[in-house]
Design an enzyme around this catalytic site. Structure first.
Site, mmCIF file in Angstrom:
data_model
loop_
_atom_site.group_PDB
_atom_site.id
_atom_site.type_symbol
_atom_site.label_atom_id
_atom_site.label_comp_id
_atom_site.label_asym_id
_atom_site.label_seq_id
_atom_site.Cartn_x
_atom_site.Cartn_y
_atom_site.Cartn_z
ATOM 1 N N LYS A 66 0.545 -1.419 0.344
ATOM 2 C CA LYS A 66 0.083 -0.340 0.598
ATOM 3 C C LYS A 66 1.043 1.317 0.164
ATOM 4 O O LYS A 66 0.713 2.204 -0.590
ATOM 5 C CB LYS A 66 -0.563 -0.001 1.134
ATOM 6 C CG LYS A 66 -1.827 1.013 1.473
ATOM 7 C CD LYS A 66 -2.835 0.997 2.235
ATOM 8 C CE LYS A 66 -3.741 2.353 3.045
ATOM 9 N NZ LYS A 66 -4.599 2.813 4.054
ATOM 10 N N HIS B 223 -11.610 -29.838 -33.353
ATOM 11 C CA HIS B 223 -12.468 -28.424 -33.125
ATOM 12 C C HIS B 223 -13.578 -28.309 -32.566
ATOM 13 O O HIS B 223 -14.565 -27.599 -31.906
ATOM 14 C CB HIS B 223 -12.948 -27.532 -34.676
ATOM 15 C CG HIS B 223 -11.558 -27.220 -35.943
ATOM 16 N ND1 HIS B 223 -11.787 -26.440 -37.104
ATOM 17 C CD2 HIS B 223 -10.505 -27.819 -35.468
ATOM 18 C CE1 HIS B 223 -10.585 -27.277 -37.335
ATOM 19 N NE2 HIS B 223 -9.918 -27.357 -36.245
#
Length: 507
Positions: free
Chosen positions: A135, A272
């Protein structure tokens, strides 16, 4: 002004080398318990956190660094007048560098630790240190990975400080690190408490990259394989080139088929993401060759899934057609040696069941879609309804066709006979086009064959086409507003129609 580094690490790789160099660069080293003893043994001067805070370690070591003298030293904004006044009044020692990694929760969970041991390996103080430093990254550098020690030292040697760009990158890495740790804890506790992932109001989804891929569906797209916490890929690669993005995508349908047919000696050939041939046989060789016969052109460059250990006879037949991936529960020694020698690029996968998560999650431009990933119940003779003359003698083929349609992309129509598919229409936007394709592919094999549809027939036209091709029986869910017209068409064509009541779309 004294510069301080707080070092608190479970993974102590290179921590002694780092601490020695920091000391030489003028840093005061602050540490606690195990890390402090480790550094002292390496002849590094260390100040104990308890000396800095004035408090001993409490609650059996659960509380060590959670103190204003530590948190204040990390979070203080040097440019903020009030922050620095608090630092002066309360004599808070400023901390410029935090080096921290966390308790080995993942390791314990993978070892099968019980609930009490897992709880004791949930890091609290370390996570707080990391988040606080991240932070305040503009003034405090946070390091969670030993691989970053040397780059940080290079900055310090060159400039006397960690450069802003590196601070920023280290902070983002730190937040990703604690995020993954939270995901590990949630997954580990869920597993030991018997809670499966559900579609709750918040869906924890922390993913870790398992491997980078050459590229995505196309060369201009970057790609990688990611895994949820505490999971591994559910297969073992025994040979061949690394798997590609398209391989892994196509493999999904193959593994689903292998699971659906695991009670049979069966073969599925996927291309596919959808089947182009599926068959059962008395032998694996028979199953493979019958699956291949459905659409040998599409099978080129496909993925083959087999439900029994691969024998040499099947392997010798399989290498005659170019195949990208071969998946099976196992491989006979002779077959494995033959495949490795004859087709060294062929990817051989041993899959004995299992998957990484119970939900199917798909990314869209609108967000992530999630749904339960479970197979629809298999149709049962005693649970459905026959329209026309019942044909229980064709039930096995009807079930095989139903499974193939379930595995195929919608709209899906499958024609099957004698334990093998002979026509598959899939991925069509019109169901009647799917019917016509499947019938054309099957040709004369349609006579006396069965048909399956993954959803209801909206009009009787498909049934009329099936009748002209001499289809004997059809399995479909029913539910169209024109069902009665469809049923009448089936009766007129002499087709036995079984209503399963379960739609099985796959987009």
């Amino acid at each position: 002004m004294t510069r301080r580094a707080l070092i608190s690490v479970f993974d102590k790789r290179q921590a002694d080398t780092l601490a020695k160099e920091l000391s030489q660069l003028g840093y005061e080293i602050v540490s606690s318990s195990g890390t402090a003893r480790f550094l002292e043994a390496a002849h590094v001067a260390v100040q104990e956190v308890s000396d800095l805070t004035g408090f001993p370690h409490l609650l059996g070591g659960r509380v060590k660094t959670l103190h204003p003298s530590v948190m204040g030293g990390i979070l203080a904004r040097r440019e903020n007048v009030q922050d620095m006044e608090d630092v002066r009044i309360y004599e808070i020692p400023l901390i410029d560098l935090v080096v921290c990694n966390l308790y080995p929760f993942e390791e314990k969970a993978r070892q099968g630790a019980d609930l009490d041991e897992l709880i004791e390996n949930i890091d609290i103080g370390g996570v707080t240190l990391i988040r606080a430093a991240a932070k305040n990254y503009r003034q405090v550098a946070i390091v969670v990975d030993p691989d970053d020690y040397e780059p940080v030292l290079e900055d310090l040697r060159a400039t006397g400080d960690v450069v802003p760009e590196r601070r920023q990158a280290l902070a983002l890495k730190a937040f990703a690190y604690t995020s993954r740790y939270d995901g590990l804890v949630e997954k580990g506790l869920s597993s030991v408490l018997g809670q499966e992932m559900e579609m709750t109001s918040a869906l924890p989804l922390t993913l870790t990259r398992a491997q980078e891929l050459r590229y995505g569906e196309n060369p201009h797209q970057r790609a990688a394989l990611y895994l949820p916490p505490l999971t591994d890929v559910p297969w073992e690669q025994l040979s061949g080139k690394p798997l590609s993005y398209n391989n892994i995508l196509d493999l999904d349908g193959t593994l689903r088929a292998m699971a659906l047919f695991n009670g049979d000696c069966a073969c599925v050939i996927n291309k596919h993401t959808t089947p182009c041939g599926l068959a059962v046989g008395k032998t694996l060789l028979e199953a493979y060759e019958r699956a291949l016969a459905c659409d040998p052109l599409s099978a080129f460059g496909g993925i083959v899934g087999l439900t029994r250990s691969v024998d040499e006879a099947t392997a010798q037949s399989l290498v005659r057609t170019f195949t990208e991936v071969l998946a099976a529960p196992d491989f006979d020694d002779d077959a494995l040696a033959f495949l490795r020698q004859t087709k060294p690029s062929l990817r051989l996968l041993r899959w004995q069941g299992g998957r990484v998560m119970p939900l199917q999650i798909t990314s869209t431009w609108s967000g992530f879609l999630a749904q339960e990933d479970q197979t629809a119940p298999l149709p049962r003779l005693d649970k459905g309804e026959w329209i026309g003359t019942p044909r229980p003698d064709l039930w096995d083929d009807l079930i095989l066709a139903w499974k193939a349609a379930y595995l195929s992309k919608s709209n899906a129509i499958v024609v099957a006979a004698d334990g093998a598919t002979c026509g598959i229409g899939r991925g069509f936007t019109s169901r009647v086009d799917a019917v016509n394709w499947a019938l054309a592919q099957a040709g004369e094999k349609s006579r006396g064959a069965v048909m399956a549809s993954d959803a209801f027939f909206p009009f009787p036209d498909s049934i009329k086409a099936a009748g002209q091709a001499k289809i004997a029986a059809i399995i479909e869910p029913g539910g169209s507003v024109k069902d009665e017209e469809v049923f009448d068409a089936a009766r007129d064509a002499g087709i036995s129609l079984f209503l399963s009541s379960w739609r099985t779309f796959r987009h």
